[in-house]
Design an enzyme around this catalytic site. Structure first.
Site, mmCIF file in Angstrom:
data_model
loop_
_atom_site.group_PDB
_atom_site.id
_atom_site.type_symbol
_atom_site.label_atom_id
_atom_site.label_comp_id
_atom_site.label_asym_id
_atom_site.label_seq_id
_atom_site.Cartn_x
_atom_site.Cartn_y
_atom_site.Cartn_z
ATOM 1 N N LYS A 93 0.801 -1.232 0.000
ATOM 2 C CA LYS A 93 0.000 0.000 0.000
ATOM 3 C C LYS A 93 0.834 1.282 0.000
ATOM 4 C CE LYS A 93 -4.518 -1.363 1.578
ATOM 5 N NZ LYS A 93 -4.407 -2.825 1.859
ATOM 6 N N GLU A 115 -9.481 7.337 3.587
ATOM 7 C CA GLU A 115 -10.370 6.412 4.283
ATOM 8 C C GLU A 115 -9.547 5.208 4.704
ATOM 9 O OE1 GLU A 115 -9.788 6.292 1.106
ATOM 10 O OE2 GLU A 115 -9.520 4.145 0.729
ATOM 11 N N SER A 383 1.544 -9.750 -0.905
ATOM 12 C CA SER A 383 1.197 -8.326 -0.790
ATOM 13 C C SER A 383 1.516 -7.717 0.570
ATOM 14 C CB SER A 383 -0.284 -8.123 -1.116
ATOM 15 O OG SER A 383 -1.094 -8.952 -0.305
HETATM 16 C C1 LIG Z 1 -5.257 -3.798 1.436
HETATM 17 C C2 LIG Z 1 -4.553 -5.064 1.175
HETATM 18 C C3 LIG Z 1 -4.939 -5.932 0.126
HETATM 19 C C4 LIG Z 1 -6.142 -5.688 -0.722
HETATM 20 O O1 LIG Z 1 -6.117 -4.532 -1.490
HETATM 21 P P1 LIG Z 1 -5.847 -4.556 -3.060
HETATM 22 O O2 LIG Z 1 -6.172 -3.182 -3.484
HETATM 23 O O3 LIG Z 1 -6.749 -5.585 -3.657
HETATM 24 O O4 LIG Z 1 -4.423 -4.908 -3.248
HETATM 25 C C5 LIG Z 1 -4.182 -7.059 -0.096
HETATM 26 N N1 LIG Z 1 -3.110 -7.375 0.677
HETATM 27 C C6 LIG Z 1 -2.720 -6.572 1.694
HETATM 28 C C7 LIG Z 1 -1.539 -6.976 2.506
HETATM 29 C C8 LIG Z 1 -3.423 -5.394 1.979
HETATM 30 O O5 LIG Z 1 -3.018 -4.634 3.003
#
Ligand SMILES: *Cc1c(COP(=O)(O)O)cnc(C)c1O
Length: 431
Positions: A93, A115, A383
């Protein structure tokens, strides 16, 4: 299918999806933002400064790691993990938060708002604001504030003001409404940092572009480490869809690469038990964009469920909807159970605790890899890191009889063997 068909037009339409479904008062701010983004994102100086911040501050490039023990246990294709969990603040993020905060500063705005649901985007935004010396206000539903108290404090430590939103369901979608309201009122000196590839144009394409670095790096790293720039498969979890599109964009034009997005299958197929927009969503408008939305027969936004807070948004980014129609990305789902199992598997085999969101992508890799030849290459976007989810996993495991209760955990801590060890180490024996 041509590349042009997959690009948004001048008003941010991805085929029948996307666009700007907003009140008249938001049109001028969105126009200003789109113009500024188009202008600055092409300038050398802006790109150079962004690259420097991502490198020196955030920790890019993140490693691409060959998960050898996981690969061995699954017994099929070679699994590579793109380690966004190692980015500062522990998830992808920050790529977007820093990009937008820098744009805001360049536009002469001194205040940013955002948000947040689980708090991850709020923390990333508060971090970027601290980095660049911007005033920062985060809107968060009171229900979410209660559930994520530590993240509220984390944002406050970073100098942000957290404003609880006590309207509607008191969760993410109410926080977005409140952010939009603030933005309209304070647009002269305020920029709204939206957290995923959602919302009205230019957000879906702008947020995508700030995350493209994930796939571009992965491609370069694969060329070096796996002697190919075309993995056989790339897999990512899809909440709003930003980490997925960030990985996939580098490979979208290469038909040899199979792209798979994994949604939250939750606890069942009924409306309210999952967040699988591609399985149960219908065309609708939410937060300024037209896309697939989970809704009931009367068009009311449905409640969603997932064991991972980051995947439970009722709509999906418009670009994903278009890429699905063109069969360029396949969408599947992983259930809560499967995500938890994948969390444990990665912890045990690789010493990495994945975010429960990312565990959905791992769960699908675990299903697919054994059916692929051993020389095939699968890239999974990790992610985020799972430290934030340890308590949820513990609660889950206890509910399913797979973890000790508190008193048993306590008794492990004073196990005779460990007491003996402690006595010895406290005894000053230096060996
Ligand atoms: C917020 C988040 C997501 C989901 O958001 P996307 O916009 O779909 O990437 C996925 N993995 C993590 C670790 C997050 O913090």
């Amino acid at each position: 299918m041509s590349r042009a068909q997959l690009r948004p037009d001048g008003r941010g339409h991805f085929g029948p999806y996307g666009g700007r479904f907003v009140p008249e008062t938001l049109m001028a701010p969105l126009d200003e933002l789109a113009r500024a983004y188009d202008r600055w994102s092409r300038k050398r100086a802006f790109r150079k400064r962004l690259r420097a911040l991502l490198t020196d501050y955030a920790g890019r490039p993140t490693p691409l790691y060959f998960a050898e023990r996981l690969t061995g246990e699954l017994g099929g294709a070679r699994i590579y993990l793109k380690r966004e969990d190692l980015l500062h603040t522990g998830a992808h993020k920050l790529n977007n938060a820093i990009g937008q905060a820098l744009l805001a500063q360049t536009m002469g705005k001194r205040r940013v708002i955002a948000e947040t649901g689980a708090g991850q985007h709020g923390v990333a935004t508060a971090t970027a604001a601290a980095l660049l010396g911007l005033e920062c206000v985060i809107y968060m539903g009171t229900e979410d504030c209660e559930r994520q108290r530590l993240n509220v404090y984390r944002m406050q430590l970073l100098g942000a003001e957290v404003r609880p939103v006590d309207a509607g369901s008191r969760t993410l979608k109410d926080a977005i409404n409140e952010s939009l309201r603030d933005w309209v009122t304070n647009v002269r000196h305020t920029h709204y940092i939206l957290g995923s590839v959602l919302g009205p144009d230019p957000y879906p394409r702008m947020v995508r572009d700030f995350h493209r670095v994930i796939g571009e790096e992965a491609k370069r790293q694969l060329r070096k480490q796996a002697r190919t720039a075309s993995p056989h498969v790339a897999i990512a979890c899809v909440g709003g869809g930003s980490n997925a599109i960030g990985l996939f964009t580098a490979f979208v034009d290469d038909p040899r690469v199979r792209l798979i997005g994994v949604e939250a299958g939750g606890s069942g197929d009924a409306l309210g038990q999952h967040a699988a927009r591609f399985a149960g969503g219908k065309l609708g408008v939410l937060h300024g964009t037209r896309t697939l939305v989970l809704q009931d027969d009367d068009g009311q936004i449905a409640t969603t469920h997932s064991v991972s807070a980051g995947l439970d948004y009722p709509a999906v980014g418009p670009e994903h909807a278009l890429l699905r129609d063109h069969k360029r990305i396949e969408y599947v789902k992983a259930s809560d159970d499967e995500a938890i199992a994948a969390f444990h598997q990665l912890a045990r085999t690789e010493g990495i605790l994945p975010a429960l969101e990312s565990a959905h992508a791992l769960a699908h890799a675990a299903k697919l890899a054994p059916r692929l030849p051993k020389k095939h290459v699968v890239v999974v976007n990790l992610s985020g890191r799972g430290d934030k989810d340890v308590e949820s996993v513990l609660r889950w495991d206890r509910a399913h009889g797979e973890a000790a209760a508190d008193d048993e955990v306590a008794s492990v801590a004073v196990h005779p063997a460990s007491r003996q060890w402690r006595a010895r180490s406290e005894g000053g024996d230096a060996r």
